[in-house]
Design an enzyme around this catalytic site. Structure first.
Site, PDB file in Angstrom:
ATOM      1  N   LEU A 236      30.506 -24.165 -56.699  1.00  0.00           N
ATOM      2  CA  LEU A 236      31.919 -24.366 -56.441  1.00  0.00           C
ATOM      3  C   LEU A 236      32.302 -23.979 -55.017  1.00  0.00           C
ATOM      4  CD1 LEU A 236      34.725 -25.113 -57.585  1.00  0.00           C
ATOM      5  CD2 LEU A 236      34.981 -22.705 -58.232  1.00  0.00           C
ATOM      6  N   ASP A 237      32.884 -24.945 -54.282  1.00  0.00           N
ATOM      7  CA  ASP A 237      33.400 -24.729 -52.927  1.00  0.00           C
ATOM      8  C   ASP A 237      32.351 -24.157 -51.983  1.00  0.00           C
ATOM      9  OD1 ASP A 237      35.907 -25.637 -53.747  1.00  0.00           O
ATOM     10  OD2 ASP A 237      36.562 -23.626 -54.337  1.00  0.00           O
ATOM     11  N   ALA A 238      31.086 -24.486 -52.217  1.00  0.00           N
ATOM     12  CA  ALA A 238      30.007 -23.917 -51.405  1.00  0.00           C
ATOM     13  C   ALA A 238      29.117 -24.990 -50.779  1.00  0.00           C
ATOM     14  CB  ALA A 238      29.159 -22.970 -52.242  1.00  0.00           C
TER      15      ALA A 238
END
Length: 293
Positions: A236-238
Site C-alpha cells: 500500500l502506497d509503497a
C-alpha cells in the site's frame, strides 16, 4: 517530421553502451533529437532514452524493434528495452470515486490536447461523476462496491473488482489512472497492471500512508504537505515514485484547509506523472524510477 521513435533501455552498466546504440542509429541514418543517460553507482545499472525522427530511418517501428533486439542482445542478456512510436496514440482508463478535482483536470488536459492520451473510459464506484465524464464524450462505467457493514462485503468486493478488471482490460490501456479511486487494488490486479497503474496519493510519501493523510499531517503539526504520483504495487502506497511536490502550511491551517490546498498539488503531480509515463520518460528498476524529464 513530428513522428518520433522512442528507444528506452536499462542494463548493467559497462563501457561501450552509448557507442553501440549511437553507432547503430548512425549507420541506419537515424536523426537523434533527444538523448538522455543515467548511470546509477548504487545499483550498477545504466539507463537511457533516445528519441529519433521516424522519417530519418529506412524502416518502420516494427523494423526498428527487430533490428534493435540484436543490439540489445549484444549489450547483454539482462538488457530491458522498449521502442515506442509516437504515431500510435496512447490510451488510458481512469478509476474514480466521488472526488472531482483530479478527474476535471485530466478531462480538461486530454480534451485540449495538452496530454498525449485518448481517454477510453472512466470507471467509478459511485455514479456522482457520470455526468461530468459523459459531457466530455467519454464512456462512464458504474461499478458499485459494497458498503461497510454489508455481510457480503468481502465477496462483493471480489465481484466488483472483477467487473472493474473487465471494464479496464476491454480497452487494453497503456495507463490505468487511479484519480482518487479510494479503493485498494487487490494484489492480482497490481500484478496484472504492473508498470501501467498510476496512483495519486495525497501526501508526500513515505509520510502518512493510508487513509486521511491530511488529517494525519494536521495532527502531527507539519509545515509542508504534498502529493505523490507512484506506480501501484501490492504494498500500500509503497510503489515506485514518479513525481512529488509540496506546498507550505502553518499553524493557522485547519485539516480542511490542508485538504483544499492539497488538491492543487494533487492535480499537478498526477498530470505530470501521467505525461511522463505516456511519453515513455520513466524507467523502473526495483522500487525506484529514473525519470528523463
Amino acid at each position: 517530421m513530428d513522428r518520433r521513435f522512442v528507444i528506452s533501455l536499462s542494463c548493467p552498466d559497462t563501457t561501450g553502451i552509448v557507442a553501440r546504440i549511437a553507432g547503430f542509429l548512425a549507420d541506419a541514418g537515424g536523426w537523434i533529437v533527444e538523448a538522455a543517460y543515467h548511470s546509477d553507482p548504487g545499483t550498477g545499472w545504466f539507463f537511457t532514452r533516445q528519441v529519433v525522427r521516424a522519417d530519418s530511418l529506412p524502416f518502420d517501428a516494427d523494423g526498428l524493434r527487430e533490428r534493435f533486439a540484436a543490439v540489445a542482445a549484444e549489450i547483454g542478456p539482462q538488457a530491458q528495452w522498449t521502442v515506442a512510436d509516437t504515431a500510435e496514440p496512447k490510451r488510458a482508463v481512469v478509476l474514480v470515486s466521488k472526488e472531482t478535482h483530479c478527474l476535471h483536470d485530466l478531462l480538461g488536459r486530454a480534451s485540449s490536447g495538452e496530454l498525449p492520451v485518448r481517454l477510453e473510459a472512466v470507471v467509478g464506484n459511485h455514479e456522482a461523476l457520470a455526468g461530468i465524464v459523459e459531457a466530455h464524450g467519454v464512456p462512464f462505467h458504474h461499478v458499485p462496491f459494497p458498503a461497510a457493514g454489508d455481510p457480503r462485503r468481502e465477496a462483493g468486493k471480489v465481484e466488483a473488482f472483477e467487473k472493474v478488471r473487465e471494464a479496464v482490460d476491454a480497452h487494453s490501456p497503456d495507463a490505468i489512472v487511479l484519480a482518487r479511486f479510494m479503493q485498494v487494488l487487490p494484489a492480482h490486479l497490481c500484478e496484472r497492471w504492473a508498470g501501467r497503474a498510476l496512483n495519486i496519493h495525497h501526501s508526500f510519501l513515505p509520510s502518512f500512508v493510508g487513509a486521511r493523510p491530511y488529517h494525519q499531517a494536521y495532527a502531527r503539526g507539519v509545515k509542508l504537505i504534498g502529493a505523490t504520483c507512484h506506480y501501484v504495487t501490492a504494498d500500500l502506497d509503497a510503489g515506485p515514485i514518479v513525481e512529488q511536490d509540496v506546498i507550505r502550511v502553518d499553524h493557522g491551517d485547519t485539516a480542511e484547509d490542508m485538504v483544499r490546498r492539497g488538491r492543487d498539488i494533487e492535480r499537478l503531480v498526477l498530470s505530470r506523472g501521467l505525461r511522463w509515463h505516456l511519453e515513455d520518460r520513466i524507467l523502473v528498476h526495483g522500487n525506484k524510477t529514473v525519470v528523463f524529464r
